[in-house]
Motif scaffolding. Structure first.
Motif, PDB file in Angstrom:
ATOM      1  N   TYR A 115     -51.445   4.949 -28.994  1.00 31.63           N
ATOM      2  CA  TYR A 115     -51.764   5.892 -27.921  1.00 31.63           C
ATOM      3  C   TYR A 115     -53.313   6.699 -28.143  1.00 31.63           C
ATOM      4  O   TYR A 115     -53.966   6.720 -26.945  1.00 31.63           O
ATOM      5  CB  TYR A 115     -50.878   6.960 -28.089  1.00 31.63           C
ATOM      6  N   GLN A 116     -53.930   6.732 -29.225  1.00 28.52           N
ATOM      7  CA  GLN A 116     -55.098   7.469 -29.518  1.00 28.52           C
ATOM      8  C   GLN A 116     -56.294   6.040 -29.075  1.00 28.52           C
ATOM      9  O   GLN A 116     -57.345   6.600 -28.514  1.00 28.52           O
ATOM     10  CB  GLN A 116     -55.185   7.785 -30.841  1.00 28.52           C
ATOM     11  N   PHE A 117     -55.773   4.990 -29.178  1.00 26.48           N
ATOM     12  CA  PHE A 117     -56.811   3.873 -28.862  1.00 26.48           C
ATOM     13  C   PHE A 117     -57.081   3.923 -27.236  1.00 26.48           C
ATOM     14  O   PHE A 117     -58.242   3.874 -26.705  1.00 26.48           O
ATOM     15  CB  PHE A 117     -56.231   2.629 -29.180  1.00 26.48           C
ATOM     16  N   ASN A 174     -48.604   6.680 -32.349  1.00 24.20           N
ATOM     17  CA  ASN A 174     -49.918   7.560 -32.187  1.00 24.20           C
ATOM     18  C   ASN A 174     -51.311   6.824 -32.297  1.00 24.20           C
ATOM     19  O   ASN A 174     -52.047   7.192 -31.544  1.00 24.20           O
ATOM     20  CB  ASN A 174     -49.719   8.688 -33.235  1.00 24.20           C
ATOM     21  N   LEU A 175     -51.299   5.934 -33.163  1.00 28.84           N
ATOM     22  CA  LEU A 175     -52.383   5.147 -33.117  1.00 28.84           C
ATOM     23  C   LEU A 175     -52.836   4.168 -31.811  1.00 28.84           C
ATOM     24  O   LEU A 175     -54.041   4.459 -31.464  1.00 28.84           O
ATOM     25  CB  LEU A 175     -52.413   4.039 -34.428  1.00 28.84           C
ATOM     26  N   ASN A 211     -56.626   6.465 -25.216  1.00 29.08           N
ATOM     27  CA  ASN A 211     -56.732   8.045 -25.009  1.00 29.08           C
ATOM     28  C   ASN A 211     -58.149   8.255 -24.819  1.00 29.08           C
ATOM     29  O   ASN A 211     -58.649   9.387 -24.989  1.00 29.08           O
ATOM     30  CB  ASN A 211     -56.072   9.116 -25.981  1.00 29.08           C
ATOM     31  N   LYS A 212     -58.774   7.316 -24.344  1.00 25.25           N
ATOM     32  CA  LYS A 212     -60.351   7.714 -24.156  1.00 25.25           C
ATOM     33  C   LYS A 212     -60.973   7.794 -22.456  1.00 25.25           C
ATOM     34  O   LYS A 212     -59.977   7.334 -21.609  1.00 25.25           O
ATOM     35  CB  LYS A 212     -61.325   6.547 -24.735  1.00 25.25           C
ATOM     36  N   ARG A 228     -47.973  15.378 -25.950  1.00 27.95           N
ATOM     37  CA  ARG A 228     -47.957  15.624 -27.396  1.00 27.95           C
ATOM     38  C   ARG A 228     -46.750  15.059 -28.023  1.00 27.95           C
ATOM     39  O   ARG A 228     -46.862  14.727 -29.466  1.00 27.95           O
ATOM     40  CB  ARG A 228     -47.994  17.138 -27.750  1.00 27.95           C
ATOM     41  N   LYS A 235     -44.651  10.121 -25.478  1.00 28.00           N
ATOM     42  CA  LYS A 235     -45.706   9.094 -25.569  1.00 28.00           C
ATOM     43  C   LYS A 235     -45.257   7.709 -25.422  1.00 28.00           C
ATOM     44  O   LYS A 235     -45.999   6.581 -24.912  1.00 28.00           O
ATOM     45  CB  LYS A 235     -46.425   9.111 -27.016  1.00 28.00           C
ATOM     46  N   GLU A 288     -51.996  15.682 -21.447  1.00 25.03           N
ATOM     47  CA  GLU A 288     -52.087  15.426 -22.785  1.00 25.03           C
ATOM     48  C   GLU A 288     -50.682  15.447 -23.067  1.00 25.03           C
ATOM     49  O   GLU A 288     -49.916  16.551 -23.000  1.00 25.03           O
ATOM     50  CB  GLU A 288     -52.903  16.722 -23.279  1.00 25.03           C
ATOM     51  N   HIS A 311     -51.500   9.147 -16.950  1.00 23.85           N
ATOM     52  CA  HIS A 311     -52.482   8.820 -17.666  1.00 23.85           C
ATOM     53  C   HIS A 311     -53.855   9.102 -17.156  1.00 23.85           C
ATOM     54  O   HIS A 311     -54.815   9.663 -17.710  1.00 23.85           O
ATOM     55  CB  HIS A 311     -52.527   7.562 -18.482  1.00 23.85           C
TER      56      HIS A 311
END
Length: 95
Positions: free
Chosen positions: A6-8, A3-4, A10-11, A68, A73, A66, A61
């Motif tokens: 992927y959030q990096f 998750n960390l 996800n911009k 979840r 992921k 999105e 991507h």
């Protein structure tokens, strides 16, 4: 951890990079079909599947879906798509 990471990516700028790479790889495939087939004929089957899977990852991507669920992921992990696409491009397997 996933998750960390992927959030990096996800911009907006990473999604734009994914979209541009997906368009470029798809155009290389469609406009250089003879060279694409000739170059990949000698490549192992799993490598061709990895290249196509990286294009799928980059399209998903880049368009902005999105995701979840953690399993999806992992399956559609954008840095994996970047790595495979860049290796394929650097080895002149696509363009």
């Amino acid at each position: 951890m996933i998750n960390l990471l992927y959030q990096f990516v996800n911009k907006g700028s990473w999604r734009a990079l994914s979209f541009v790479l997906a368009i470029a790889l798809t155009l290389f495939f469609f406009f250089n079909i003879n060279q694409f087939v000739t170059e990949l004929r000698v490549a192992p089957v799993y490598w061709v599947l990895l290249i196509l899977w990286s294009v799928v990852i980059l399209w998903i991507h880049g368009i902005g879906f999105e995701i979840r669920n953690i399993i999806w992921k992992i399956v559609f992990f954008p840095p994996l798509g970047y790595i495979i696409a860049l290796i394929a491009l650097s080895n002149n397997l696509i363009g």
